[in-house]
Design an enzyme around this catalytic site. Sequence first.
Site, PDB file in Angstrom:
ATOM      1  N   LYS A 114      85.080  32.175   4.872  1.00  0.00           N
ATOM      2  CA  LYS A 114      84.083  32.036   3.802  1.00  0.00           C
ATOM      3  C   LYS A 114      84.743  31.313   2.624  1.00  0.00           C
ATOM      4  CE  LYS A 114      80.916  32.827   0.608  1.00  0.00           C
ATOM      5  NZ  LYS A 114      81.623  32.156  -0.519  1.00  0.00           N
ATOM      6  N   GLU A 141      95.047  39.253  -2.871  1.00  0.00           N
ATOM      7  CA  GLU A 141      95.884  38.560  -3.852  1.00  0.00           C
ATOM      8  C   GLU A 141      94.981  38.255  -5.032  1.00  0.00           C
ATOM      9  OE1 GLU A 141      96.942  36.122  -6.280  1.00  0.00           O
ATOM     10  OE2 GLU A 141      96.990  34.545  -4.749  1.00  0.00           O
ATOM     11  N   CYS A 148      96.989  30.933  -9.669  1.00  0.00           N
ATOM     12  CA  CYS A 148      97.186  32.375  -9.807  1.00  0.00           C
ATOM     13  C   CYS A 148      98.570  32.715 -10.347  1.00  0.00           C
ATOM     14  CB  CYS A 148      96.949  33.072  -8.463  1.00  0.00           C
ATOM     15  SG  CYS A 148      97.905  32.408  -7.101  1.00  0.00           S
ATOM     16  N   GLU A 192      93.856  37.339 -17.765  1.00  0.00           N
ATOM     17  CA  GLU A 192      94.064  36.070 -17.076  1.00  0.00           C
ATOM     18  C   GLU A 192      92.962  35.091 -17.477  1.00  0.00           C
ATOM     19  OE1 GLU A 192      95.193  34.642 -12.592  1.00  0.00           O
ATOM     20  OE2 GLU A 192      93.533  36.046 -12.789  1.00  0.00           O
TER      21      GLU A 192
END
Length: 499
Positions: free
Chosen positions: A192, A268, A303, A402
């Site tokens: 996906k 993650e 990331c 973040e």
Amino acid sequence: MPRVTLPADMTERLAKLAPPSQAVIDGDLVEAASGATFHNVSPRDGQVLNLVTACQADDVERAVAGARAAFEDGRWRDQGPRQKKAVLFRLAELMERDADELALLESLDVGKPISDARNVDIPLAINTCRWYAEALDKVYGEVGTSPADRLSYAVHEPLGVIGAIVPWNFPLHMAMWKVAPALAMGNSVVLKPAEQSPLTALKLGALALEAGLPPGVLNVIPGLGGVAGEALALSMDVDMIAFTGSGPVGRRLMEYSARSNLKRVSLELGGKSPQIVFADCPDLEAAAQAAAWGVFYNQGEVCTAASRLLVEAPIKDAFLARVIEVAKGMKVGDPLDPSTQFGAMVSERQMNTALDYIATADSQGARRVLGGQRVRQEAGGFYVEPTIFDQVRPDQTLAREEVFGPVLGVMTFSSEDEAMRLANDTVYGLAAGLWTADVSKALRGARRLKAGLVWVNGWDACDITMPFGGFKQSGFGRDRSLHALHKYADLKSVSVTLR
């Protein structure tokens, strides 16, 4: 700023490009059963690239059923290592053949500079495919220390159907981090892609069929996360979800696992990574380059972005001045211009998120020393210039959350202990780095930093051979290396009584 005039060959490639739009389900390129589609918008200019199949729950069920049938009849699982290697190597060859097209699709889809897509992302994805093709016959079982009348051994067996949900910042590269080891272990996969970046995943599905991967072994289901992603995660016939993305979605996937069949979940979930520069740094120029590119590469949509820069007090002002100069030299421009170093953010929403964080940092008293504006508005795309804030406090939003955008927060420290305390003062634990000429200080710091990846006198200095993953709320489970192969397998113990 005028629009860039693209080279003639790029203009010709754009004219010939036909972005893929159909799902890959059980060996066929298909539309959604309902006929549903969604607009795939390019952040380069805000224009619709194409209409892409929007898979619904019944389409996901069809893909999972095809993957399950393919796994149970052994059409891929039971092939020998030599046969699996041949198919995966052939897939890598086809990706290499179509590397220019893949790079163009990636750049148009997510706004990254074409030079990065062609010279970094696509080659790394190809290398990942080849590496796991070569590694798949290096996974050994073990023989137990049994009594003389018994033989005991343990073997790794594929889990079954893997649901891989991948992000938009490195669409093909992150897909291959999950697809390649899962296939290498003999699983079937339902991939996906993020709705912002479906194109290279769809191309990958078609190339896999061309390479000889049996129908149903790799399915690609584009669609909205809250529809297709949710249906995949709630499926009773999916054995594992491998996910890279945001923390809130990761938590939801764990809930879906509990609500369904207790499928395994590997997560993650990003980070707020510190880069620490001590006064005894052996190469301040290299550190300044790493400080700037460590946060601004890929428009900050990484990331492991080094979004917190911690600098020892005696060198802070001079070092920060050099980081600012490096950032000022980055060319912001059209992603399809080969000279562009800094492209568009993936979507208008992500651009506005970054601008909101910048406004918050201003309001909370951090000192903006570079950037902070939307640029290239006349192009119609979503561009935010490299932005740096000094005098960021540990309790401010910019030090805690973040951004996933081109915004750097700078803090000052006066001792090794203070540097470690500031670096670890975060709910995340994905990556961290430090610069020092003192070997003992480096080794102490590497031990004290609470992160899954620690780099000394470098940033992002690792490759496919080393595991990738985080501590704390950066998630659990590892991509890359041989450890990823074990993630997609069960360990079975067998004991045979000898008569």
